[in-house]
Design an enzyme around this catalytic site. Structure first.
Site, PDB file in Angstrom:
ATOM      1  N   SER A 160       0.842  -1.212   0.000  1.00  0.00           N
ATOM      2  CA  SER A 160       0.000   0.000   0.000  1.00  0.00           C
ATOM      3  C   SER A 160       0.866   1.247   0.000  1.00  0.00           C
ATOM      4  CB  SER A 160      -0.878   0.000   1.259  1.00  0.00           C
ATOM      5  OG  SER A 160      -1.594   1.205   1.356  1.00  0.00           O
ATOM      6  N   TYR A 173      -0.761  -0.194  10.832  1.00  0.00           N
ATOM      7  CA  TYR A 173      -1.038  -0.508   9.421  1.00  0.00           C
ATOM      8  C   TYR A 173       0.109   0.025   8.557  1.00  0.00           C
ATOM      9  CZ  TYR A 173      -3.579  -0.902   4.980  1.00  0.00           C
ATOM     10  OH  TYR A 173      -3.946  -1.237   3.694  1.00  0.00           O
TER      11      TYR A 173
HETATM   12  N1  LIG Z   1      -8.954  -0.568  -0.294  1.00  0.00           N
HETATM   13  C1  LIG Z   1      -7.902   0.247  -0.353  1.00  0.00           C
HETATM   14  O1  LIG Z   1      -8.023   1.496  -0.509  1.00  0.00           O
HETATM   15  C2  LIG Z   1      -6.506  -0.331  -0.280  1.00  0.00           C
HETATM   16  C3  LIG Z   1      -5.448   0.522  -0.552  1.00  0.00           C
HETATM   17  C4  LIG Z   1      -4.152   0.015  -0.504  1.00  0.00           C
HETATM   18  C5  LIG Z   1      -3.941  -1.310  -0.205  1.00  0.00           C
HETATM   19  N2  LIG Z   1      -4.995  -2.129   0.066  1.00  0.00           N
HETATM   20  C6  LIG Z   1      -4.722  -3.530   0.386  1.00  0.00           C
HETATM   21  O2  LIG Z   1      -5.414  -4.342  -0.545  1.00  0.00           O
HETATM   22  C7  LIG Z   1      -5.600  -5.633   0.035  1.00  0.00           C
HETATM   23  C8  LIG Z   1      -7.046  -6.072  -0.199  1.00  0.00           C
HETATM   24  O3  LIG Z   1      -7.889  -5.231   0.577  1.00  0.00           O
HETATM   25  P1  LIG Z   1      -9.315  -4.758   0.030  1.00  0.00           P
HETATM   26  O4  LIG Z   1      -9.259  -3.285  -0.111  1.00  0.00           O
HETATM   27  O5  LIG Z   1      -9.701  -5.587  -1.120  1.00  0.00           O
HETATM   28  O6  LIG Z   1     -10.224  -5.034   1.321  1.00  0.00           O
HETATM   29  P2  LIG Z   1     -11.221  -6.210   1.693  1.00  0.00           P
HETATM   30  O7  LIG Z   1     -12.324  -6.321   0.709  1.00  0.00           O
HETATM   31  O8  LIG Z   1     -11.571  -5.949   3.121  1.00  0.00           O
HETATM   32  O9  LIG Z   1     -10.357  -7.546   1.580  1.00  0.00           O
HETATM   33  C9  LIG Z   1      -9.545  -7.994   2.617  1.00  0.00           C
HETATM   34  C10 LIG Z   1      -9.264  -9.453   2.381  1.00  0.00           C
HETATM   35  O10 LIG Z   1      -8.353  -9.880   3.399  1.00  0.00           O
HETATM   36  C11 LIG Z   1      -8.845 -11.099   3.914  1.00  0.00           C
HETATM   37  N3  LIG Z   1      -8.433 -11.285   5.312  1.00  0.00           N
HETATM   38  C12 LIG Z   1      -8.545 -10.421   6.332  1.00  0.00           C
HETATM   39  N4  LIG Z   1      -8.146 -11.009   7.473  1.00  0.00           N
HETATM   40  C13 LIG Z   1      -7.781 -12.275   7.147  1.00  0.00           C
HETATM   41  C14 LIG Z   1      -7.318 -13.397   7.876  1.00  0.00           C
HETATM   42  N5  LIG Z   1      -7.114 -13.327   9.210  1.00  0.00           N
HETATM   43  N6  LIG Z   1      -7.058 -14.545   7.232  1.00  0.00           N
HETATM   44  C15 LIG Z   1      -7.247 -14.633   5.900  1.00  0.00           C
HETATM   45  N7  LIG Z   1      -7.666 -13.622   5.132  1.00  0.00           N
HETATM   46  C16 LIG Z   1      -7.961 -12.462   5.762  1.00  0.00           C
HETATM   47  C17 LIG Z   1     -10.360 -10.979   3.823  1.00  0.00           C
HETATM   48  O11 LIG Z   1     -10.940 -12.281   3.843  1.00  0.00           O
HETATM   49  P3  LIG Z   1     -11.761 -12.914   5.060  1.00  0.00           P
HETATM   50  O12 LIG Z   1     -12.337 -11.799   5.878  1.00  0.00           O
HETATM   51  O13 LIG Z   1     -12.788 -13.773   4.394  1.00  0.00           O
HETATM   52  O14 LIG Z   1     -10.768 -13.730   5.814  1.00  0.00           O
HETATM   53  C18 LIG Z   1     -10.512 -10.328   2.472  1.00  0.00           C
HETATM   54  O15 LIG Z   1     -10.502 -11.295   1.466  1.00  0.00           O
HETATM   55  C19 LIG Z   1      -5.224  -5.502   1.504  1.00  0.00           C
HETATM   56  O16 LIG Z   1      -3.932  -6.004   1.711  1.00  0.00           O
HETATM   57  C20 LIG Z   1      -5.212  -3.991   1.738  1.00  0.00           C
HETATM   58  O17 LIG Z   1      -4.348  -3.637   2.789  1.00  0.00           O
HETATM   59  C21 LIG Z   1      -6.285  -1.676   0.019  1.00  0.00           C
END
Ligand SMILES: NC(=O)c1ccc[n+]([C@@H]2O[C@H](COP(=O)([O-])OP(=O)(O)OC[C@H]3O[C@@H](n4cnc5c(N)ncnc54)[C@H](OP(=O)(O)O)[C@@H]3O)[C@@H](O)[C@H]2O)c1
Length: 268
Positions: A160, A173
């Site tokens: 990120s 984070y």
């Molecule tokens: N959204 C943004 O603006 C943004 C920006 C920069 C980077 N990111 C990164 O992008 C990635 C995806 O995030 P997203 O934005 O798509 O959010 P999201 O929809 O909340 O996805 C998060 C994913 O992480 C999984 N997860 C969380 N805790 C877990 C655990 N204990 N074991 C296994 N899986 C787990 C969740 O699956 P379960 O809950 O089913 O386990 C879900 O599939 C993350 O690494 C986030 O930090 C996001």
């Protein structure tokens, strides 16, 4: 060219791959964090391009929903909590016994828990390190061992822009993502000699569950668009560290060059 990659054609002009570059595709991928958001979009797009995908996360119902979106026998569901890092080797064996050799790992699992301005709660911080960094290392190490031995493969880590600096609003984070970015860089430096591509992706703001309820986010893009750019970078081959979309690179340069005393005064 690694035996694990099929050459699928010449690149279309795109943000990530220009000109005559040869694009990669994969036979079997594991997507950790495939139950929603960016991980789900990556899994769906990989499957649409012919890759068989093991969908890994905790919420089984959501994983099943994604598997139904993908359809056919192209998706495999495995429930797993990334805090259980010791289970990864066995799970990888299990997935390979069903799919065959895995030539791509995408680590997309992530957790951002809001913290109050005056809050210092170890339990929250520990959970964020566990999911964003320690769980990632468990999967990345496993991928490295197997792909180095096979002399090929692609590893994609979703880090990120948040890892660029330590901000007031999200210390754990920020620190976990900075750790992930550095770990991925070290892996890239170790594994490129063996034909393994390690791709670091640093998204800006993406419209997913993680950003729900946050207003006025700059340059917000959809999960589908973030996945599309991510896969363009992965398909272009050669390890990369890329901001998504690319314009965040400029912001990141300015933020990273800022002296600490000035950054502190900006209260971001
Ligand atoms: N959204 C943004 O603006 C943004 C920006 C920069 C980077 N990111 C990164 O992008 C990635 C995806 O995030 P997203 O934005 O798509 O959010 P999201 O929809 O909340 O996805 C998060 C994913 O992480 C999984 N997860 C969380 N805790 C877990 C655990 N204990 N074991 C296994 N899986 C787990 C969740 O699956 P379960 O809950 O089913 O386990 C879900 O599939 C993350 O690494 C986030 O930090 C996001």
């Amino acid at each position: 060219m690694s035996p694990f990659f099929r050459v699928v054609g010449r690149s279309e002009s795109s943000d990530a791959a220009k000109g005559d570059a040869i694009l990669k595709s994969w036979k079997n991928a594991i997507v950790v964090g495939a139950s929603s958001g960016i991980g789900e979009a990556i899994a769906v797009q990989l499957a649409a391009a012919g890759t068989r995908v093991a969908l890994v996360a905790r919420r089984e119902a959501e994983l099943q929903r994604v598997a139904e979106r993908i359809g056919g026998d192209q998706a495999l569901v495995r429930v797993h909590d990334v805090c259980d890092g010791d289970d990864v080797a066995g799970l990888w064996d299990e997935i390979e016994s069903e799919l065959g050799a895995v030539d791509m790992l995408v680590y997309a699992s992530g957790l951002m828990i809001p913290v109050d301005e005056h809050e210092y709660t170890f339990d929250k911080d520990r959970r964020m390190f566990a999911v964003n960094l320690v769980g990632a290392v468990a999967w990345l190490d496993q991928a490295a061992v197997r792909m180095e031995a096979r002399r090929g493969g692609t590893i994609v880590g979703i880090s990120s822009i948040a890892g660029d600096r330590g901000r007031r609003g999200a210390p754990a984070y920020n620190a976990a993502k900075a750790g992930l970015t550095t770990f991925l860089e070290a892996l890239r430096n170790r594994l490129s000699r063996f034909g393994v591509d390690v791709v670091t992706i640093r998204p800006g703001f993406v419209d997913t569950a993680m950003t729900q309820g946050m207003d006025g986010l700059l340059w917000l893009i959809s999960a589908d668009r973030a996945a599309e750019i991510t896969l363009q970078h992965a398909r272009a081959g050669s390890g990369r560290d890329r901001h998504v979309p690319a314009r965040w690179w400029l912001v990141s340069c300015v933020i990273r060059c800022m002296p600490s005393w000035l950054f502190r005064r900006m209260s971001i």
